[in-house]
Design an enzyme around this catalytic site. Structure first.
Site, PDB file in Angstrom:
ATOM      1  N   ASP A 257      18.690  44.543  65.714  1.00 20.23           N
ATOM      2  CA  ASP A 257      19.395  43.263  65.304  1.00 20.23           C
ATOM      3  C   ASP A 257      18.924  42.130  65.803  1.00 20.23           C
ATOM      4  O   ASP A 257      19.501  41.419  66.814  1.00 20.23           O
ATOM      5  CB  ASP A 257      21.027  43.506  65.645  1.00 20.23           C
ATOM      6  CG  ASP A 257      21.691  42.094  65.074  1.00 20.23           C
ATOM      7  OD1 ASP A 257      21.261  41.548  64.216  1.00 20.23           O
ATOM      8  OD2 ASP A 257      22.960  42.183  65.528  1.00 20.23           O
TER       9      ASP A 257
ATOM     10  N   HIS B 112      21.772  40.224  61.918  1.00 15.30           N
ATOM     11  CA  HIS B 112      22.816  39.987  61.241  1.00 15.30           C
ATOM     12  C   HIS B 112      23.279  38.758  60.919  1.00 15.30           C
ATOM     13  O   HIS B 112      24.018  38.523  59.784  1.00 15.30           O
ATOM     14  CB  HIS B 112      23.932  40.898  61.793  1.00 15.30           C
ATOM     15  CG  HIS B 112      24.740  40.145  62.858  1.00 15.30           C
ATOM     16  ND1 HIS B 112      24.620  40.505  64.005  1.00 15.30           N
ATOM     17  CD2 HIS B 112      25.919  39.299  62.741  1.00 15.30           C
ATOM     18  CE1 HIS B 112      25.523  39.840  64.707  1.00 15.30           C
ATOM     19  NE2 HIS B 112      26.287  39.155  63.924  1.00 15.30           N
TER      20      HIS B 112
ATOM     21  N   SER C  95      27.408  35.618  67.943  1.00 17.03           N
ATOM     22  CA  SER C  95      26.137  36.305  67.613  1.00 17.03           C
ATOM     23  C   SER C  95      24.970  35.572  67.607  1.00 17.03           C
ATOM     24  O   SER C  95      24.921  34.405  67.284  1.00 17.03           O
ATOM     25  CB  SER C  95      26.548  37.073  66.307  1.00 17.03           C
ATOM     26  OG  SER C  95      27.430  37.884  66.315  1.00 17.03           O
TER      27      SER C  95
HETATM   28  C1  4AZ Z   1      30.839  38.695  66.030  1.00 13.44           C
HETATM   29  O1  4AZ Z   1      31.294  38.938  64.923  1.00 13.44           O
HETATM   30  C2  4AZ Z   1      30.931  39.564  67.080  1.00 13.44           C
HETATM   31  N1  4AZ Z   1      32.863  41.624  71.283  1.00 13.44           N
HETATM   32  C3  4AZ Z   1      30.115  39.185  68.235  1.00 13.44           C
HETATM   33  C4  4AZ Z   1      30.279  40.025  69.477  1.00 13.44           C
HETATM   34  C5  4AZ Z   1      31.572  40.990  69.685  1.00 13.44           C
HETATM   35  C6  4AZ Z   1      32.207  41.008  68.669  1.00 13.44           C
HETATM   36  C7  4AZ Z   1      32.171  40.304  67.271  1.00 13.44           C
HETATM   37  C8  4AZ Z   1      31.582  41.720  70.760  1.00 13.44           C
HETATM   38  O2  4AZ Z   1      29.941  37.876  65.921  1.00 13.44           O
END
Ligand code: 4AZ
Length: 815
Positions: free
Chosen positions: A672, A619, A766
């Site tokens: 992902d 993503h 992420s």
């Molecule tokens: C993000 O937006 C994201 N709480 C990554 C992890 C989590 C929430 C959002 C997990 O990259």
């Protein structure tokens, strides 16, 4: 990283004007010249040129007239088709009415057409532009006729004709209509030059217990075609209702482009529209509808853009009195459950259910609704609603909405009207002692009961904050003036967490004061006075008079010098202020990568798996309107980085290629994961080293501790961290997690978090690693993927489960 405590355009479509196509043909078919003849005979050639010029002029004139005619003439007519239904109360339904070729069908259809013509003749607007009607179908009740009426309407009369049709509905609906009634508000179906060949209609009658299948054109081999309008008229036997279950549903995301509509009718009448759907529905979020009668209509409308697989659905019939569609009844005892019909799928329209609840005498009733999604039909619950002893509820209510009845008896009524259905509700009832509504629990002001441990824990568990007022806070929490307790971590972070600003006061030091590195304020005079006044000794740093310090000693932050060899980061607090053990984190996660959009900012994390390859989340590499994230040239990878501001002095690499997983699903975040190849290999060092990859069969124990790292936001909605953050979370059982995350967890995902909230990955983490320590090695067990907010109670973080992708990583990278 969060380590806190904490009817659209409807069926109207404009199909390209066939007249324009004719122009194209006219231009294409310009008379071809006989070139050879022209070359040999010069006067003839001049004649031919003159002829061509004249022809071209005539052609231009024709085109001009056509353009004028179709674009500028006010009396340009458009075809308008209205669909409607008409109930004939003095007729009984016979089977032959199902067959449009039967004499019975034709006879009744002719009567309906005569009736329609006579109704339209009452209105000057309608009679003037009326072309004709077609009866499409009949159904029971006594007999309902479904028809389409066509009008050729000058563009400037369109609104007047709409109004006239609407007036006609008013006149003929209800009692005024005598024996023949127009039952519905008719809606225009197609606007503009609708080409009938673009419309397809299927008709089928489901019989017995056999399931029929309907599919969008081309499914599953090719995407559904553009600019199409397809209808499926579905029928069942009398005394049955129809159930439509979509096994696959994958349309364009934007319902103004492509959509499916389901009607509780045989024609597309707005009054009977059950739902309009587009986008993707995963098998874990099933889509199934039930009609209120033995008919249903499904329409698929697509526009010129988009390339999506479409849908496949099963059609079955259910007896009207089958328990799966019947609802209501008497419920007795101390506890029990009940749901709207077809829950968790869409309830049927035109349904009323009544539950009479009776708990033991002397007790009161508490009703809890774990899920509540009831179509509103306006702001005051006029369409569909749940009535609890006279109080109406509708719309989407928060999970576990609560209602109480101050009696041992009560009725709950569920009503759905003719249109717009939703998933309905699940409910539990329990008896409670009027004098002790929350045994062994804390009672919120809104009557909710929460665990006593939730009182004053910094979280609004009651949803009205009554568990967080008048608190005596634990020492590790901020005591807000307004009585709330908030995590100490939030002090002086620039956000008013208390709501009264208490956590943000005394954050800077007054004039005449020195601000220590730990934000403590000490008198300016105490700076470099030889005594560490700041708890971290920072008031004695850089004072240049630590005479006992030599080149062979280590200067502590508190001014002390120590002669022990290699005191730095040996795990022992040699300085007394731990300054010999600070900054030891550099190189603690040498596989951690910061992915930046070139010259813009950190966006995602990644992990080094070899000298050439990184693993991140798919993503992170999906294009949006602003950036081409899928292109290697968009990115710079920073390796060996600890503080974002040091990025000039660490290893930076451009990317050679990005390989997102081919099965990545942007709607569900399934699969992902992505691979990034560096433009040139890196040399491993103390701060850059690969993480170990798990084997394909690795599993991780529920409750096991894992580590997450990244520069993501330190709270939900907050900004990213400057310094690499780490947090420890626990692995959560996938079945439990799937329940907590409403069935959105696939076998390619793993869940980890702290269910009481407060510790989690967050936006910006992420793509980064979730590592599992085994045999003194750190393994890349997961990739930070998604979550419901950050660090919320009972909302774990969701990670791509790397063992599933071990084979794919090997195949693509050789690692
Ligand atoms: C993000 O937006 C994201 N709480 C990554 C992890 C989590 C929430 C959002 C997990 O990259």
């Amino acid at each position: 990283m969060d380590v806190d405590i904490d009817a659209g355009p409807g069926a109207m479509r404009f199909i390209p004007d066939p007249v324009n196509k004719d122009w194209d043909q006219a231009v294409t078919f310009l008379p071809a010249s006989d070139n050879k003849k022209l070359e040999k005979n010069s006067p003839g050639r001049i004649g031919a040129i003159v002829a061509v010029v004249i022809l071209a002029a005539i052609l231009a004139l024709i085109i001009g007239i056509v353009v004028w005619h179709f674009h500028f003439r006010k009396d340009l007519k458009i075809q308008k088709i209205y669909t409607g239904s008409l109930s004939i109360s003095n007729e009984a339904f016979v089977d032959a009415y199902e067959n449009p070729d039967s004499p019975e069908f034709k006879k009744l259809a002719n009567q309906v057409l005569t009736q329609l013509k006579s109704m339209y003749s009452d209105s000057p607007q309608l009679s003037r532009y009326y072309i004709g009607s077609q009866v499409q179908a009949f159904s029971e009740g006594s007999v309902i006729a479904y028809y389409e009426s066509e009008f050729a309407v000058p563009v400037d009369q369109e609104a007047a004709v709409d109004q006239a049709v609407s007036n006609l509905n008013d006149i003929y609906s209800g009692s005024k209509a005598g024996k023949r009634q127009i039952e519905t508000n008719q809606g225009p179906l197609v606007l503009g030059n609708f080409v009938s060949s673009a419309s397809t209609r299927f008709s089928q009658h489901t019989k017995g217990f056999v399931e029929d299948i309907i599919k969008s054109p081309g499914f599953p081999d090719i995407p559904y075609p553009p600019n199409s309008f397809v209808q499926w008229q579905l029928r069942g036997d009398p005394d049955y209702v129809l159930k439509l279950t979509f096994d696959t549903f994958n349309l364009e995301q934007n319902c103004t482009n492509d959509f499916v509509r389901v009607y509780d009718s045989l024609v597309a009448v707005n009054k009977y529209i059950m739902a309009e759907k587009c986008g993707y529905y995963s098998p874990s979020d099933p889509l199934a509808f039930i009609s209120s009668r033995n008919v249903m209509l499904v329409t698929l409308v697509t526009n010129e853009v988009g390339n999506f697989p479409g849908f496949k659905a099963r059609v079955s019939q259910i007896k009207k009195d089958d328990p799966s569609v019947k609802c209501g009844g008497t419920l007795t005892g101390s506890t029990g459950i009940f749901t709207s019909p077809n829950f968790p799928n869409y309830y049927p329209p035109n349904t009323t259910c009544q539950w009479n609840i009776e708990v033991p005498v002397g007790k009161f009733i508490k009703l809890k609704f774990p899920k509540f999604m009831v179509s509103t039909g306006g702001s005051i619950c006029m369409g569909d609603y749940v009535d609890i002893v006279g109080k109406r509820l509708c719309g989407q209510q928060s999970a576990n909405m609560l209602s109480t009845v101050n009696s041992n008896k009560g009725t709950v009524v569920f009503v759905s009207d003719a249109s717009n259905v939703d998933r309905g509700f699940s409910a539990t009832f329990e008896a409670y002692e009027p004098t002790d509504p929350c045994p062994d629990q804390f009672q919120c002001s809104n009557k909710r009961c929460v665990n006593r441990s939730m009182r004053c824990d910094g979280w609004n568990d009651c949803r009205d904050s009554s568990d967080e007022v008048n608190c005596q806070c634990d020492p590790y929490m901020i005591q807000c003036k307004n009585g709330f307790c908030k995590p100490m971590f939030w002090r002086c972070d620039g956000v008013d967490d208390c709501g009264d600003g208490t956590d943000e006061v005394n954050c800077g030091c007054k004039t005449g004061q020195f601000q220590c590195k730990n934000d403590q304020c000490v008198s300016e005079k105490q700076k470099c006075d030889g005594t560490p006044d700041c708890k971290d000794g920072s008031d004695e740093e850089g004072c240049g008079r630590d005479l006992s310090c030599t080149v062979s000693t280590f200067a502590c932050a508190n001014g002390k010098c120590i002669s022990k060899p290699n005191p730095i980061c040996d795990g022992q607090n040699d300085c007394g202020d731990n300054s010999d053990e600070s900054n030891c984190d550099v190189g603690e996660f040498p596989w951690q990568v910061s992915l930046h959009i070139k010259n813009v900012a950190h966006v995602c994390g990644a992990s080094v798996i070899s000298e050439r390859w990184l693993v991140t989340a798919a993503h992170c590499v999906q294009d949006d309107a602003k950036y081409r994230y899928s292109q290697p040239g968009t990115w710079d990878a920073y390796l060996g980085l600890h503080k974002q501001r040091d990025k000039q002095i660490v290893t930076k690499r451009a990317l050679k290629q990005i390989i997102p997983h081919p099965s990545y699903n942007p709607y569900t975040y399934d699969f992902d994961i992505a691979l990034m190849e560096l433009e040139s290999p890196i040399t491993y060092s103390e701060t850059i080293r690969p993480v170990c990859l798990p084997t394909a069969t690795d599993t991780y124990p529920t409750g096991g501790t894992v580590t997450i790292t990244g520069w993501g936001a330190t709270r939900e909605g907050g900004s990213g961290a400057q310094v690499l953050q780490k947090a420890q979370v626990r692995i959560i059982n996938s079945t439990v997690c799937d329940q907590l995350m409403n069935g959105q967890i696939s076998s390619r995902m793993m869940c980890a978090g702290v269910l009481s909230g407060g510790v989690d990955a967050c936006q910006g983490d992420s793509g980064g690693p979730l590592t599992y320590l085994s045999s003194e090695r750190m393994f890349l067990a997961g990739v930070v993927s998604w979550g419901d907010g950050c660090a919320r109670r009972n909302k774990p973080g969701i990670y791509t489960f790397v063992p599933k992708f071990r084979g794919w990583i090997k195949e693509k990278t050789g690692v």
